[in-house]
Design a protein around this motif. Sequence first.
Motif, PDB file in Angstrom:
ATOM      1  N   THR A 126      10.838 -55.999 -24.605  1.00 32.01           N
ATOM      2  CA  THR A 126      10.196 -55.315 -25.728  1.00 32.01           C
ATOM      3  C   THR A 126      11.195 -54.586 -26.635  1.00 32.01           C
ATOM      4  O   THR A 126      12.161 -53.981 -26.149  1.00 32.01           O
ATOM      5  CB  THR A 126       9.171 -54.298 -25.177  1.00 32.01           C
ATOM      6  OG1 THR A 126       8.317 -54.985 -24.265  1.00 32.01           O
ATOM      7  CG2 THR A 126       8.336 -53.682 -26.292  1.00 32.01           C
ATOM      8  N   SER A 132       4.062 -57.702 -28.062  1.00 28.27           N
ATOM      9  CA  SER A 132       3.251 -58.847 -27.621  1.00 28.27           C
ATOM     10  C   SER A 132       3.887 -60.185 -27.999  1.00 28.27           C
ATOM     11  O   SER A 132       3.847 -61.142 -27.225  1.00 28.27           O
ATOM     12  CB  SER A 132       1.864 -58.764 -28.260  1.00 28.27           C
ATOM     13  OG  SER A 132       1.227 -57.579 -27.863  1.00 28.27           O
ATOM     14  N   PHE A 156      10.577 -49.043 -24.135  1.00 25.33           N
ATOM     15  CA  PHE A 156       9.625 -49.027 -23.010  1.00 25.33           C
ATOM     16  C   PHE A 156      10.159 -49.782 -21.789  1.00 25.33           C
ATOM     17  O   PHE A 156       9.382 -50.477 -21.125  1.00 25.33           O
ATOM     18  CB  PHE A 156       8.274 -49.625 -23.425  1.00 25.33           C
ATOM     19  CG  PHE A 156       7.536 -48.833 -24.460  1.00 25.33           C
ATOM     20  CD1 PHE A 156       7.196 -47.519 -24.221  1.00 25.33           C
ATOM     21  CD2 PHE A 156       7.175 -49.410 -25.674  1.00 25.33           C
ATOM     22  CE1 PHE A 156       6.504 -46.773 -25.175  1.00 25.33           C
ATOM     23  CE2 PHE A 156       6.483 -48.680 -26.631  1.00 25.33           C
ATOM     24  CZ  PHE A 156       6.152 -47.352 -26.385  1.00 25.33           C
ATOM     25  N   THR A 158      11.110 -50.180 -18.200  1.00 25.52           N
ATOM     26  CA  THR A 158      10.957 -49.549 -16.885  1.00 25.52           C
ATOM     27  C   THR A 158      12.289 -49.615 -16.135  1.00 25.52           C
ATOM     28  O   THR A 158      12.894 -50.690 -16.050  1.00 25.52           O
ATOM     29  CB  THR A 158       9.849 -50.283 -16.083  1.00 25.52           C
ATOM     30  OG1 THR A 158       8.649 -50.260 -16.858  1.00 25.52           O
ATOM     31  CG2 THR A 158       9.603 -49.624 -14.739  1.00 25.52           C
ATOM     32  N   THR A 363      -0.683 -57.279 -22.914  1.00 27.16           N
ATOM     33  CA  THR A 363      -1.936 -56.515 -23.031  1.00 27.16           C
ATOM     34  C   THR A 363      -3.136 -57.379 -22.594  1.00 27.16           C
ATOM     35  O   THR A 363      -3.014 -58.602 -22.450  1.00 27.16           O
ATOM     36  CB  THR A 363      -2.172 -56.087 -24.494  1.00 27.16           C
ATOM     37  OG1 THR A 363      -2.324 -57.275 -25.281  1.00 27.16           O
ATOM     38  CG2 THR A 363      -1.015 -55.257 -25.042  1.00 27.16           C
ATOM     39  N   GLU A 365      -5.553 -58.197 -24.431  1.00 26.05           N
ATOM     40  CA  GLU A 365      -5.807 -59.165 -25.516  1.00 26.05           C
ATOM     41  C   GLU A 365      -4.913 -60.400 -25.329  1.00 26.05           C
ATOM     42  O   GLU A 365      -5.367 -61.534 -25.494  1.00 26.05           O
ATOM     43  CB  GLU A 365      -5.534 -58.518 -26.886  1.00 26.05           C
ATOM     44  CG  GLU A 365      -6.539 -57.444 -27.307  1.00 26.05           C
ATOM     45  CD  GLU A 365      -6.337 -56.101 -26.604  1.00 26.05           C
ATOM     46  OE1 GLU A 365      -5.268 -55.891 -25.981  1.00 26.05           O
ATOM     47  OE2 GLU A 365      -7.245 -55.251 -26.668  1.00 26.05           O
TER      48      GLU A 365
HETATM   49  C1  LIG Z   1       4.915 -47.588 -19.239  1.00 21.37           C
HETATM   50  C2  LIG Z   1       5.362 -48.866 -19.881  1.00 21.37           C
HETATM   51  C3  LIG Z   1       6.287 -49.663 -19.216  1.00 21.37           C
HETATM   52  C4  LIG Z   1       6.761 -50.835 -19.815  1.00 21.37           C
HETATM   53  N1  LIG Z   1       7.733 -51.575 -19.175  1.00 21.37           N
HETATM   54  C5  LIG Z   1       8.331 -52.598 -19.846  1.00 21.37           C
HETATM   55  C6  LIG Z   1       9.479 -53.264 -19.283  1.00 21.37           C
HETATM   56  O1  LIG Z   1       9.916 -52.959 -18.165  1.00 21.37           O
HETATM   57  N2  LIG Z   1      10.072 -54.240 -20.020  1.00 21.37           N
HETATM   58  C7  LIG Z   1       9.626 -54.602 -21.256  1.00 21.37           C
HETATM   59  O2  LIG Z   1      10.225 -55.480 -21.865  1.00 21.37           O
HETATM   60  N3  LIG Z   1       8.542 -53.996 -21.801  1.00 21.37           N
HETATM   61  C8  LIG Z   1       7.890 -53.004 -21.131  1.00 21.37           C
HETATM   62  N4  LIG Z   1       6.811 -52.359 -21.689  1.00 21.37           N
HETATM   63  C9  LIG Z   1       6.349 -52.774 -23.012  1.00 21.37           C
HETATM   64  C10 LIG Z   1       5.019 -53.503 -22.967  1.00 21.37           C
HETATM   65  O3  LIG Z   1       5.142 -54.743 -22.332  1.00 21.37           O
HETATM   66  C11 LIG Z   1       4.501 -53.605 -24.408  1.00 21.37           C
HETATM   67  O4  LIG Z   1       4.139 -52.303 -24.826  1.00 21.37           O
HETATM   68  C12 LIG Z   1       3.331 -54.549 -24.529  1.00 21.37           C
HETATM   69  O5  LIG Z   1       3.729 -55.880 -24.322  1.00 21.37           O
HETATM   70  C13 LIG Z   1       2.621 -54.460 -25.901  1.00 21.37           C
HETATM   71  O6  LIG Z   1       3.538 -54.528 -26.943  1.00 21.37           O
HETATM   72  P1  LIG Z   1       3.502 -53.432 -28.121  1.00 21.37           P
HETATM   73  O7  LIG Z   1       3.483 -52.097 -27.473  1.00 21.37           O
HETATM   74  O8  LIG Z   1       4.608 -53.725 -29.070  1.00 21.37           O
HETATM   75  O9  LIG Z   1       2.113 -53.644 -28.823  1.00 21.37           O
HETATM   76  P2  LIG Z   1       1.786 -54.665 -30.029  1.00 21.37           P
HETATM   77  O10 LIG Z   1       2.311 -56.009 -29.706  1.00 21.37           O
HETATM   78  O11 LIG Z   1       2.211 -54.039 -31.309  1.00 21.37           O
HETATM   79  O12 LIG Z   1       0.201 -54.698 -29.960  1.00 21.37           O
HETATM   80  C14 LIG Z   1      -0.612 -53.628 -30.449  1.00 21.37           C
HETATM   81  C15 LIG Z   1      -2.063 -53.989 -30.211  1.00 21.37           C
HETATM   82  O13 LIG Z   1      -2.384 -55.196 -30.909  1.00 21.37           O
HETATM   83  C16 LIG Z   1      -2.855 -56.175 -30.007  1.00 21.37           C
HETATM   84  N5  LIG Z   1      -2.368 -57.497 -30.399  1.00 21.37           N
HETATM   85  C17 LIG Z   1      -1.098 -57.868 -30.712  1.00 21.37           C
HETATM   86  N6  LIG Z   1      -1.046 -59.172 -30.988  1.00 21.37           N
HETATM   87  C18 LIG Z   1      -2.306 -59.649 -30.848  1.00 21.37           C
HETATM   88  C19 LIG Z   1      -2.908 -60.939 -30.982  1.00 21.37           C
HETATM   89  N7  LIG Z   1      -2.179 -62.027 -31.282  1.00 21.37           N
HETATM   90  N8  LIG Z   1      -4.237 -61.058 -30.771  1.00 21.37           N
HETATM   91  C20 LIG Z   1      -4.979 -59.968 -30.434  1.00 21.37           C
HETATM   92  N9  LIG Z   1      -4.472 -58.736 -30.279  1.00 21.37           N
HETATM   93  C21 LIG Z   1      -3.147 -58.574 -30.480  1.00 21.37           C
HETATM   94  C22 LIG Z   1      -2.311 -55.771 -28.655  1.00 21.37           C
HETATM   95  O14 LIG Z   1      -3.095 -56.306 -27.613  1.00 21.37           O
HETATM   96  C23 LIG Z   1      -2.399 -54.254 -28.747  1.00 21.37           C
HETATM   97  O15 LIG Z   1      -3.711 -53.853 -28.473  1.00 21.37           O
HETATM   98  C24 LIG Z   1       6.276 -51.224 -21.085  1.00 21.37           C
HETATM   99  C25 LIG Z   1       5.316 -50.431 -21.727  1.00 21.37           C
HETATM  100  C26 LIG Z   1       4.873 -49.269 -21.149  1.00 21.37           C
HETATM  101  C27 LIG Z   1       3.865 -48.428 -21.901  1.00 21.37           C
END
Ligand SMILES: Cc1cc2nc3c(=O)[nH]c(=O)nc-3n(C[C@H](O)[C@H](O)[C@H](O)COP(=O)(O)OP(=O)(O)OC[C@H]3O[C@@H](n4cnc5c(N)ncnc54)[C@H](O)[C@@H]3O)c2cc1C
Length: 379
Positions: A126, A132, A156, A158, A363, A365
């Motif tokens: 990420t 996503s 983010f 871990t 997520t 979704e």
């Molecule tokens: C505590 C914690 C630990 C984590 N650990 C790791 C880790 O170890 N390594 C790592 O790489 N990442 C890690 N992450 C990151 C995590 O995998 C991402 O936060 C997650 O994949 C979502 O990406 P984003 O936050 O950029 O949300 P976005 O991609 O910006 O999405 C925002 C919203 O839009 C929705 N959305 C996006 N695209 C679509 C679509 N095509 N159709 C429908 N809905 C959509 C999503 O479902 C979400 O509800 C961690 C996150 C947290 C909070």
Amino acid sequence: MMDFSLNEEHRMIQEAVREFAEKEIKPYGREWDERQEYPFELFRKAAKLGFVGADLPEEYGGQGLDYLSSALICIELTRADSNVGSAIASSTLGCPMLKYFGSDEQKEAYMARVPGGETTSAIAITEPDVGSDAAGIKTRAEKRDDGWIINGTKTFITNGSISDWIILLARTSGNDYRGISAFVVETSWKGYDAKPIKKMGLSCHDTAEISLKDLFVPHDNLVGRENHGFYQLMRFFNESRIMVGAIHLGIAIGAYERALQYAKERRSFGKPLIEHQAIAFKLADMYRDIEAAKLLVLKAAWLVDRGEPDPALSSAAKLFATETAVRVTYEAVQIFGGYGFSREYDVERYYRDARVGTIYEGTSEIQRLIISRVISGKL
Ligand SMILES: Cc1cc2nc3c(=O)[nH]c(=O)nc-3n(C[C@H](O)[C@H](O)[C@H](O)COP(=O)(O)OP(=O)(O)OC[C@H]3O[C@@H](n4cnc5c(N)ncnc54)[C@H](O)[C@@H]3O)c2cc1C
């Protein structure tokens, strides 16, 4: 014939982890939540007992157990405590990429140090602008004669500031999924800088933002083939999503058991809470969802052990178990009434810690997107 029972070995592992977690983790959950630091001493104790990376090969410090065993371990750890349990269960995050795609030297130098409790590990996909849509990462690795120079930001991550090494996904060509490669990077190297992120829950987890400035990575630290990182990641997710499902199934079970016990003890209107149908039905729904999540998670793990990983089922297990954990912990707080909102009782922590389940590792979704693509024949 279908057989849903665990075999002798699985039962023994389950009992051994349960005994450890009940004694060493459960009584101290609130304390660790307040300390807000990684529980290294418990991680090392769990590692010593063989509960960290149990599915890694014995020659690299693991137990050589099956994936189902690892799922059972995760369930018992988070059942005892949502926060400490998942911190220990997430310590091996960087290992699967090396297990499947790493060279013998990489396995020996990096992966083998995790099951022994020497270090945790991480995987950094990420970025601040890309979550996503993992195929769109921008962190760039430029090839030089002697290795690679990497620049970018990850967020983010871990274990990103407590691990000795991480798996880093970076762009090595183009701008789509075909131009991504994986590297194993030592966090002590010049150009690697990590700072912790404050969160709603998982207070003793390390979650970091990582800045990579002219980080030099030798050729030997490319994991597998150049430009194959995205395909490797798909394999990684097939299994890691089951593990996240197991972690959150354990959280759901832990909250349900606490709520059930409370509902039997607490009285209102002259009888125990559980004798009010509104409360009894909440517990019945929790039981139903937990049993269904168990079937999904354990079947998905069993398929991995048969050499038939099923991406749709892995996603379904993650989706259902994490959404179950969110629902069950919500209702557990409700059953505890005012005490559920107080830090005196564990369910408040379980509620906060469960919430991230439907967000990380893809997520809800995105899991629905994957399942719908598989069932419509597009994936
Ligand atoms: C505590 C914690 C630990 C984590 N650990 C790791 C880790 O170890 N390594 C790592 O790489 N990442 C890690 N992450 C990151 C995590 O995998 C991402 O936060 C997650 O994949 C979502 O990406 P984003 O936050 O950029 O949300 P976005 O991609 O910006 O999405 C925002 C919203 O839009 C929705 N959305 C996006 N695209 C679509 C679509 N095509 N159709 C429908 N809905 C959509 C999503 O479902 C979400 O509800 C961690 C996150 C947290 C909070």
